[in-house]
Scaffold this motif. Structure first.
Motif, PDB file in Angstrom:
ATOM      1  N   MET A  73       0.656  -1.150   0.139  1.00 49.34           N
ATOM      2  CA  MET A  73       0.132   0.025  -0.159  1.00 49.34           C
ATOM      3  C   MET A  73       0.858   1.272   0.101  1.00 49.34           C
ATOM      4  O   MET A  73       1.922   1.259   0.552  1.00 49.34           O
ATOM      5  N   THR A  74       0.208   2.276  -0.749  1.00 47.07           N
ATOM      6  CA  THR A  74       0.970   3.536  -0.728  1.00 47.07           C
ATOM      7  C   THR A  74       0.005   4.619  -0.399  1.00 47.07           C
ATOM      8  O   THR A  74      -1.042   4.477  -0.833  1.00 47.07           O
ATOM      9  N   PHE A  75       0.397   5.730   0.233  1.00 45.84           N
ATOM     10  CA  PHE A  75      -0.324   6.754   0.649  1.00 45.84           C
ATOM     11  C   PHE A  75       0.075   7.968   0.121  1.00 45.84           C
ATOM     12  O   PHE A  75       1.392   8.071  -0.153  1.00 45.84           O
ATOM     13  N   PRO A  76      -0.781   8.957  -0.152  1.00 45.03           N
ATOM     14  CA  PRO A  76      -0.273  10.385  -0.938  1.00 45.03           C
ATOM     15  C   PRO A  76       0.805  10.862   0.197  1.00 45.03           C
ATOM     16  O   PRO A  76       1.687  11.670  -0.484  1.00 45.03           O
ATOM     17  N   ASP A  77       1.034  10.958   1.311  1.00 40.04           N
ATOM     18  CA  ASP A  77       2.007  11.362   2.171  1.00 40.04           C
ATOM     19  C   ASP A  77       3.336  10.641   2.218  1.00 40.04           C
ATOM     20  O   ASP A  77       4.229  11.112   2.905  1.00 40.04           O
ATOM     21  N   GLY A  78       3.387   9.519   1.245  1.00 37.48           N
ATOM     22  CA  GLY A  78       4.714   8.947   1.351  1.00 37.48           C
ATOM     23  C   GLY A  78       4.647   7.574   2.023  1.00 37.48           C
ATOM     24  O   GLY A  78       5.590   6.951   1.738  1.00 37.48           O
ATOM     25  N   CYS A  79       3.888   7.453   2.900  1.00 36.70           N
ATOM     26  CA  CYS A  79       3.859   6.368   3.773  1.00 36.70           C
ATOM     27  C   CYS A  79       3.505   4.955   3.025  1.00 36.70           C
ATOM     28  O   CYS A  79       2.833   4.976   1.818  1.00 36.70           O
ATOM     29  N   THR A  80       3.968   3.903   3.442  1.00 35.38           N
ATOM     30  CA  THR A  80       3.873   2.670   2.706  1.00 35.38           C
ATOM     31  C   THR A  80       3.569   1.544   3.814  1.00 35.38           C
ATOM     32  O   THR A  80       3.910   1.782   5.069  1.00 35.38           O
ATOM     33  N   VAL A  90      -5.033  -3.759   8.601  1.00 32.16           N
ATOM     34  CA  VAL A  90      -5.651  -2.573   8.923  1.00 32.16           C
ATOM     35  C   VAL A  90      -5.163  -1.426   7.839  1.00 32.16           C
ATOM     36  O   VAL A  90      -3.973  -1.199   8.037  1.00 32.16           O
ATOM     37  N   ILE A  91      -6.080  -1.140   7.034  1.00 31.83           N
ATOM     38  CA  ILE A  91      -5.714  -0.107   5.989  1.00 31.83           C
ATOM     39  C   ILE A  91      -6.480   1.121   5.951  1.00 31.83           C
ATOM     40  O   ILE A  91      -7.870   0.735   5.564  1.00 31.83           O
ATOM     41  N   GLU A  92      -6.301   2.141   6.239  1.00 25.84           N
ATOM     42  CA  GLU A  92      -7.012   3.214   6.316  1.00 25.84           C
ATOM     43  C   GLU A  92      -7.417   3.670   4.926  1.00 25.84           C
ATOM     44  O   GLU A  92      -6.695   3.370   3.927  1.00 25.84           O
ATOM     45  N   ILE A 122     -10.957   2.935  13.886  1.00 23.00           N
ATOM     46  CA  ILE A 122      -9.686   3.147  13.276  1.00 23.00           C
ATOM     47  C   ILE A 122      -9.870   4.727  12.491  1.00 23.00           C
ATOM     48  O   ILE A 122     -11.021   5.064  12.551  1.00 23.00           O
ATOM     49  N   PRO A 123      -8.491   5.337  12.262  1.00 18.20           N
ATOM     50  CA  PRO A 123      -9.006   6.798  11.773  1.00 18.20           C
ATOM     51  C   PRO A 123      -9.796   6.602  10.408  1.00 18.20           C
ATOM     52  O   PRO A 123      -9.655   5.931   9.602  1.00 18.20           O
ATOM     53  N   GLU A 124     -10.516   7.622  10.057  1.00 18.28           N
ATOM     54  CA  GLU A 124     -11.164   7.956   9.013  1.00 18.28           C
ATOM     55  C   GLU A 124     -10.543   7.939   7.755  1.00 18.28           C
ATOM     56  O   GLU A 124     -10.934   7.602   6.630  1.00 18.28           O
ATOM     57  N   GLN A 127      -3.339   7.903   8.659  1.00 20.79           N
ATOM     58  CA  GLN A 127      -2.386   8.825   9.584  1.00 20.79           C
ATOM     59  C   GLN A 127      -1.177   8.134   9.512  1.00 20.79           C
ATOM     60  O   GLN A 127      -0.972   6.893   9.979  1.00 20.79           O
ATOM     61  N   CYS A 128       0.043   8.580   8.890  1.00 18.37           N
ATOM     62  CA  CYS A 128       1.218   7.946   8.881  1.00 18.37           C
ATOM     63  C   CYS A 128       1.722   7.320  10.425  1.00 18.37           C
ATOM     64  O   CYS A 128       1.647   8.158  11.376  1.00 18.37           O
ATOM     65  N   ARG A 129       2.436   6.052  10.275  1.00 14.05           N
ATOM     66  CA  ARG A 129       2.709   5.626  11.419  1.00 14.05           C
ATOM     67  C   ARG A 129       4.216   5.555  11.665  1.00 14.05           C
ATOM     68  O   ARG A 129       4.879   4.178  12.119  1.00 14.05           O
ATOM     69  N   LYS A 130       4.908   6.492  11.057  1.00 13.88           N
ATOM     70  CA  LYS A 130       6.380   6.284  11.087  1.00 13.88           C
ATOM     71  C   LYS A 130       6.928   6.423  12.247  1.00 13.88           C
ATOM     72  O   LYS A 130       6.265   6.967  13.326  1.00 13.88           O
TER      73      LYS A 130
END
Length: 130
Positions: A73-80, A90-92, A122-124, A127-130
């Motif tokens: 999974m990738t997210f617009p904020d760069g988190c994977t 669990v994938i928001e 879970i968050p709607e 939220q990056c979990r770095k």
């Protein structure tokens, strides 16, 4: 795919759908649904589903158990996020996803359609979990 593999066999009593090459078996259970999704080798949300739904990312939360395969999974904020079976997922909402490797990914999900994140707690949105 081995047609005799019970993990890939049709789920009795389910509603069968295909969306962007993903085979879905959905069973309604009270206010929730249990879904078995088979994501084919080479699946990529941006290529296979984005053109059908018209959003930049997948806007559904996914909670369940990856029974087979690997997904990224990738997210617009760069988190994977990377998941390898057997693993709880669990994938928001707000992700792009793809199948990694040479076997389909089989995900067993529990959802409340558009209310999954809220009802499960879970968050709607991601939220990056770095």
């Amino acid at each position: 795919m081995n047609p005799e593999d019970p993990l890939l066999a049709p789920v009795p009593g389910s509603e069968h759908q295909i969306l962007g090459g993903v085979k879905l078996d959905i069973v309604r259970t009270g206010n929730a649904r249990v879904k078995r999704s088979i994501y084919p080798v080479g699946f990529h949300w941006a290529k296979d589903i984005k053109p059908k739904v018209g959003t930049e990312t997948c806007m559904h939360a996914h909670v369940g158990f990856l029974a087979r395969g690997r997904i990224h999974m990738t997210f617009p904020d760069g988190c994977t996020l990377d998941f390898t079976a057997p693993q709880v997922v669990v994938i928001e909402a707000g992700h792009d996803g793809r199948v990694i490797g040479d076997e389909p990914a089989v995900l067993i999900e529990f959802d409340f359609e558009g209310d999954t994140a809220k009802r499960i707690g879970i968050p709607e949105k991601h939220q990056c979990r770095k």
